[in-house]
Design a protein around this motif. Sequence first.
Motif, PDB file in Angstrom:
ATOM      1  N   ASP A 161       0.841  -1.205   0.000  1.00 16.59           N
ATOM      2  CA  ASP A 161       0.000   0.000   0.000  1.00 16.59           C
ATOM      3  C   ASP A 161       0.871   1.248   0.000  1.00 16.59           C
ATOM      4  O   ASP A 161       0.584   2.241  -0.691  1.00 16.59           O
ATOM      5  CB  ASP A 161      -0.899   0.028   1.245  1.00 16.59           C
ATOM      6  N   VAL A 162       1.921   1.199   0.812  1.00 13.03           N
ATOM      7  CA  VAL A 162       2.811   2.345   0.957  1.00 13.03           C
ATOM      8  C   VAL A 162       3.636   2.560  -0.315  1.00 13.03           C
ATOM      9  O   VAL A 162       3.776   3.688  -0.802  1.00 13.03           O
ATOM     10  CB  VAL A 162       3.727   2.160   2.180  1.00 13.03           C
ATOM     11  N   LEU A 163       4.171   1.457  -0.866  1.00  8.15           N
ATOM     12  CA  LEU A 163       4.998   1.584  -2.065  1.00  8.15           C
ATOM     13  C   LEU A 163       4.202   2.130  -3.243  1.00  8.15           C
ATOM     14  O   LEU A 163       4.662   3.026  -3.962  1.00  8.15           O
ATOM     15  CB  LEU A 163       5.605   0.226  -2.425  1.00  8.15           C
ATOM     16  N   ILE A 164       3.012   1.611  -3.461  1.00 11.39           N
ATOM     17  CA  ILE A 164       2.193   2.094  -4.583  1.00 11.39           C
ATOM     18  C   ILE A 164       1.727   3.519  -4.325  1.00 11.39           C
ATOM     19  O   ILE A 164       1.699   4.354  -5.239  1.00 11.39           O
ATOM     20  CB  ILE A 164       0.992   1.159  -4.816  1.00 11.39           C
ATOM     21  N   GLY A 165       1.372   3.815  -3.076  1.00 10.46           N
ATOM     22  CA  GLY A 165       0.988   5.188  -2.748  1.00 10.46           C
ATOM     23  C   GLY A 165       2.117   6.166  -3.010  1.00 10.46           C
ATOM     24  O   GLY A 165       1.920   7.238  -3.597  1.00 10.46           O
ATOM     25  N   ALA A 166       3.333   5.778  -2.605  1.00  8.06           N
ATOM     26  CA  ALA A 166       4.488   6.646  -2.847  1.00  8.06           C
ATOM     27  C   ALA A 166       4.736   6.827  -4.341  1.00  8.06           C
ATOM     28  O   ALA A 166       5.063   7.926  -4.809  1.00  8.06           O
ATOM     29  CB  ALA A 166       5.728   6.066  -2.170  1.00  8.06           C
ATOM     30  N   ALA A 167       4.584   5.739  -5.108  1.00  7.80           N
ATOM     31  CA  ALA A 167       4.769   5.849  -6.558  1.00  7.80           C
ATOM     32  C   ALA A 167       3.751   6.793  -7.174  1.00  7.80           C
ATOM     33  O   ALA A 167       4.073   7.598  -8.061  1.00  7.80           O
ATOM     34  CB  ALA A 167       4.664   4.462  -7.198  1.00  7.80           C
TER      35      ALA A 167
END
Length: 490
Positions: A161-167
């Motif tokens: 969730d965090v990685l895609i949100g950051a992307a």
Amino acid sequence: MSPNVTPAAWLSTQDRSLFHFAASRHWPGAERVLPRLSRGANHGLLWAGAAAGIATVGGSTRARRAAVRGIASLAVASAVVNTVAKRSVRRSRPILDAVPVIRQLKRQPITTSFPSGHAASAAAFATGVALESKGWGAVVAPVAFSVAASRVYTGVHYPSDVLIGAALGVGAAFAVRGLVPTRDQIPAPGRPHTDAPKLPAGKDLVVVVNKASGSATAKAALVRDALPAAEILECAPEEVTAALEKAARRGRALGICGGDGTVNRAAVVAAREGVPLAVFPGGTLNHFAYDIGIEEVHDTCRALASGDAVKVDLGRFSPGPEDTAHGYFLNTFSIGVYPEMVRVREHWSPRIGGWPAGVLAAVKTLTDQRPLEAELRGKRVALWMLFAGNCMYQRMGPTPGRRFDLADGLLDVRVVRGGRLPGLRLLAAALAGPLSRSPVHAAERLRRVRIAGLAPGTSLAYDGEVTAAPSELTIDKEIEALTVYRPLPL
């Protein structure tokens, strides 16, 4: 990965394993910091405060642009995540069994888990800031990383969730840059390049400082430190013109520190005396300095040391103010509602501040004024505003904002015709951009404009200065009349 396990299932398993590893591991010092950061970033409050701090502490135009770009990027990322992404993938939040109670947020989020809005906002803000200012980006990046990590640490998001949100956040910042380019993307005007005297440490340079201009006094101290051999003259506004004339005859170059109106006066003197001009931005807006590629004192100092300069056109209107043969403008000339806006703004700004005064001036002028009558190309027309820019203004986003060439020999002429709802007409003209035509707005490239039939009491504005307009006037240019120091790109 087992042949019977799909890639999606394998990724989900790894995601949950990473979540449990982060939840069960002790992270020294994190219990006091990360939950607070996570709560502080709710609704973008942490980033709004960071933007205000960058703009205030940074003190420079680059810092202010970085703050604005960071907030704009955050707004785009937040809109995409909350209106599209979260509704497209309805993933449940992690189960908190493995997360120590001391880490858990007191108020658990109720939205879906994928993607992380906090991570998107953090990455968008940090990336937006870094695109304008690498220094401030380096300051913000660790905080943004900590906010993103806090969402896994407190148990409200899976790592994916965090990685895609950051992307998504990084993508939002680059999308904003695609719409509104950073200053570094747009090369400063460099045609035609010319040589000027090399004045290392400011030797044989006399700098006149208008003490009443914006941040001129603070910038003058920076000039003294950077150019110890230069002569610095700080003057009251009424003394500036006389000081400029004396300085131009004493030095090999003329320096000026002030806003656009002060730079205008220095440019006229420098062109008349045939000396190059060194501009140190010290006003509120500094349009000319920024368009020539000078944002900070060290930019001008670098150009002085290397002797790099460019030729610049001077806009001209005839007759000039107070019965002079000509008046000159480096940036813009206008008649219509804008001069009255400037007049009202200058009256109220000492009492209520610049931005509130500007809003008050716009509201008062657009509700009280009537279109003026003028003769253009032999036809009698009603208009809200006639604008003439010294060289062509190009788009930086939805409105024209910067000139790529300050020696193109052209006037950027825009006319907003009379009629009802002047505010909407002016907005439509701004959004239309250069060289557009509409029922309310026309824009053309011209070399000369003649205006006649102006009523007594009509005002004109040039580079922020306001004066009475004659009944007839001509706007044209003096081509490559001025030499201005400008550093070569690094």
